[in-house]
Design an enzyme around this catalytic site. Structure first.
Site, PDB file in Angstrom:
ATOM      1  N   ARG A 102       0.888  -1.173   0.000  1.00  0.00           N
ATOM      2  CA  ARG A 102       0.000   0.000   0.000  1.00  0.00           C
ATOM      3  C   ARG A 102       0.921   1.217   0.000  1.00  0.00           C
ATOM      4  O   ARG A 102       1.490   1.576   1.030  1.00  0.00           O
ATOM      5  CB  ARG A 102      -0.919  -0.026   1.213  1.00  0.00           C
ATOM      6  CG  ARG A 102      -1.971   1.085   1.249  1.00  0.00           C
ATOM      7  CD  ARG A 102      -2.899   0.883   2.438  1.00  0.00           C
ATOM      8  NE  ARG A 102      -3.807   1.981   2.644  1.00  0.00           N
ATOM      9  CZ  ARG A 102      -5.027   2.072   2.104  1.00  0.00           C
ATOM     10  NH1 ARG A 102      -5.460   1.112   1.306  1.00  0.00           N
ATOM     11  NH2 ARG A 102      -5.808   3.108   2.357  1.00  0.00           N
ATOM     12  N   HIS A 129      -6.230   0.756  -7.651  1.00  0.00           N
ATOM     13  CA  HIS A 129      -6.696   0.106  -6.418  1.00  0.00           C
ATOM     14  C   HIS A 129      -7.471  -1.155  -6.822  1.00  0.00           C
ATOM     15  O   HIS A 129      -8.679  -1.250  -6.657  1.00  0.00           O
ATOM     16  CB  HIS A 129      -7.593   1.060  -5.634  1.00  0.00           C
ATOM     17  CG  HIS A 129      -7.767   0.691  -4.196  1.00  0.00           C
ATOM     18  ND1 HIS A 129      -7.298  -0.491  -3.655  1.00  0.00           N
ATOM     19  CD2 HIS A 129      -8.377   1.356  -3.167  1.00  0.00           C
ATOM     20  CE1 HIS A 129      -7.611  -0.540  -2.369  1.00  0.00           C
ATOM     21  NE2 HIS A 129      -8.263   0.560  -2.045  1.00  0.00           N
ATOM     22  N   GLN A 132      -9.926  -3.150  -4.347  1.00  0.00           N
ATOM     23  CA  GLN A 132     -11.204  -2.473  -4.157  1.00  0.00           C
ATOM     24  C   GLN A 132     -12.139  -2.761  -5.320  1.00  0.00           C
ATOM     25  O   GLN A 132     -13.328  -3.054  -5.134  1.00  0.00           O
ATOM     26  CB  GLN A 132     -10.981  -0.962  -4.028  1.00  0.00           C
ATOM     27  CG  GLN A 132     -12.257  -0.159  -3.861  1.00  0.00           C
ATOM     28  CD  GLN A 132     -12.940  -0.426  -2.541  1.00  0.00           C
ATOM     29  OE1 GLN A 132     -12.342  -0.252  -1.491  1.00  0.00           O
ATOM     30  NE2 GLN A 132     -14.202  -0.833  -2.580  1.00  0.00           N
ATOM     31  N   ASP A 222     -16.248   8.762  -4.340  1.00  0.00           N
ATOM     32  CA  ASP A 222     -15.092   8.653  -3.466  1.00  0.00           C
ATOM     33  C   ASP A 222     -14.824  10.054  -2.916  1.00  0.00           C
ATOM     34  O   ASP A 222     -15.387  11.042  -3.404  1.00  0.00           O
ATOM     35  CB  ASP A 222     -13.890   8.124  -4.265  1.00  0.00           C
ATOM     36  CG  ASP A 222     -12.677   7.792  -3.406  1.00  0.00           C
ATOM     37  OD1 ASP A 222     -12.803   7.792  -2.167  1.00  0.00           O
ATOM     38  OD2 ASP A 222     -11.596   7.538  -3.973  1.00  0.00           O
ATOM     39  N   CYS A 262     -16.218   3.663  -1.678  1.00  0.00           N
ATOM     40  CA  CYS A 262     -15.119   2.798  -1.236  1.00  0.00           C
ATOM     41  C   CYS A 262     -14.710   3.064   0.211  1.00  0.00           C
ATOM     42  O   CYS A 262     -14.002   2.242   0.797  1.00  0.00           O
ATOM     43  CB  CYS A 262     -13.922   2.943  -2.164  1.00  0.00           C
ATOM     44  SG  CYS A 262     -13.340   4.637  -2.357  1.00  0.00           S
ATOM     45  N   ARG A 290     -14.746  -6.760   0.795  1.00  0.00           N
ATOM     46  CA  ARG A 290     -13.292  -6.690   0.628  1.00  0.00           C
ATOM     47  C   ARG A 290     -12.634  -7.985   1.109  1.00  0.00           C
ATOM     48  O   ARG A 290     -11.733  -8.519   0.450  1.00  0.00           O
ATOM     49  CB  ARG A 290     -12.727  -5.489   1.412  1.00  0.00           C
ATOM     50  CG  ARG A 290     -13.026  -4.122   0.834  1.00  0.00           C
ATOM     51  CD  ARG A 290     -12.281  -3.874  -0.472  1.00  0.00           C
ATOM     52  NE  ARG A 290     -10.845  -3.973  -0.320  1.00  0.00           N
ATOM     53  CZ  ARG A 290     -10.060  -2.980   0.076  1.00  0.00           C
ATOM     54  NH1 ARG A 290     -10.569  -1.802   0.391  1.00  0.00           N
ATOM     55  NH2 ARG A 290      -8.746  -3.156   0.153  1.00  0.00           N
TER      56      ARG A 290
END
Length: 306
Positions: A102, A129, A132, A222, A262, A290
């Site tokens: 990450r 991402h 996600q 987002d 998200c 997730r």
């Protein structure tokens, strides 16, 4: 060696197989079945950015499948600071069976993967991402079934989440619309990359939020200011003020439309509480997915790489 850096590693059939595996894993999980699918396997989590969903979902996924995880934050490994990314990758490969990165820069993920003898999973970078997006498509299939042809409207900017979601939509035959101020649309490099990889996919961009949502099956947003963009926050709030998903905008979408985010959400900015907590919201099912999606990713990466 299999890596997951952007979703572009998948073809359509391989991507659907991961989704179907995630669906089976979730179905078994709801029945109380948690078999040791990755016994004694160890996952390395190397994070330059803070995290709730990514860290906890990966750690829970490994534990529930009989494995374990090791977390290295900014005060631990200091990837690319105390030693080069390449040296870090070549070292940690001897200790763990796969790595989740990450990072701020996608170049770090790419460099790590080039020097890794174990699977590398992008847990978030400034460009993509993918974890996600897999959970997102799993959530949409859960809400609407597996048939293609759905329209996903992302109201926001062309960031890492929307890029990965656009790719994921193309892989399952969904239409994708990015709705936001024109300066924040996808850049030319991404459009070129996307068009070359998916010449028949539907990807549109619009600066008219009201028009964009009229055929939406999914409205997605987002935060307007991502990590690392804090200096732009005031400017972005002004630019995106007409793109807030609120009752007025949502009323222009079809009645069956669902809302996704998200997370984390900045309530009162990109979305109002009435929407994220409303009847059409599937945000927290999305967050829960997730873990199930990432179980499928881990099985595909770790066992599929042998």
């Amino acid at each position: 060696m299999k890596h997951l850096l952007s979703l572009l590693e998948y073809n359509e059939s391989a991507f659907v197989k991961v989704l179907e595996l995630a669906e089976k894993i979730k179905s078994d999980w709801t029945k109380g079945k948690r078999p040791d699918l990755l016994p004694r396997k160890v996952l390395g989590l190397i994070f330059e950015k803070p995290s709730l969903r990514t860290r906890v979902s990966f750690e829970s996924a490994m534990m529930q499948m009989g494995g374990n995880s090791i977390f290295l934050g900014t005060s631990d490994g200091q990837i690319g600071v105390r030693e080069t990314v390449a040296d870090f990758a070549r070292t940690i490969c001897h200790y763990v069976d796969a790595v989740v990165l990450r990072t701020f820069s996608h170049a770090t993920v790419v460099e790590f993967a080039k020097n890794s003898s174990i699977p590398v999973i992008n847990g978030l970078s400034d460009q993509f991402h993918p974890c996600q997006a897999i959970a997102d498509i799993l959530t949409i299939r859960q809400a609407f079934g597996p048939k293609p042809g759905k329209t996903v409207v992302f109201v926001g900017d062309g960031n890492n989440v929307s890029r990965s979601l656009a790719i994921a939509c193309a892989l399952v035959g969904y239409h994708f619309i990015l709705s936001g101020p024109k300066p924040y649309h996808f850049d030319k490099d991404f459009i070129t990359l996307f068009s070359k990889r998916f010449p028949n996919a539907v990807l549109n961009q619009s600066a008219d939020a009201n028009d964009s949502v009229k055929n939406a099956d999914i409205l997605y947003t987002d935060v307007w200011t991502s990590m690392g963009q804090e200096s732009e926050n005031e400017k972005r709030i002004k630019k995106f003020k007409d793109f807030q998903i609120n009752d007025r905008l949502f009323s222009k979408a079809p009645k069956h439309c669902k809302f996704m985010h998200c997370l984390p959400a900045h309530r009162g900015e990109e979305v109002t509480g009435s929407i994220i907590d409303g009847r059409a919201s599937i945000v927290f099912e999305q967050a829960g997915n997730r873990m199930h999606a990432q179980k499928a990713i881990l099985l595909d990466m770790i066992l599929g790489s042998k």
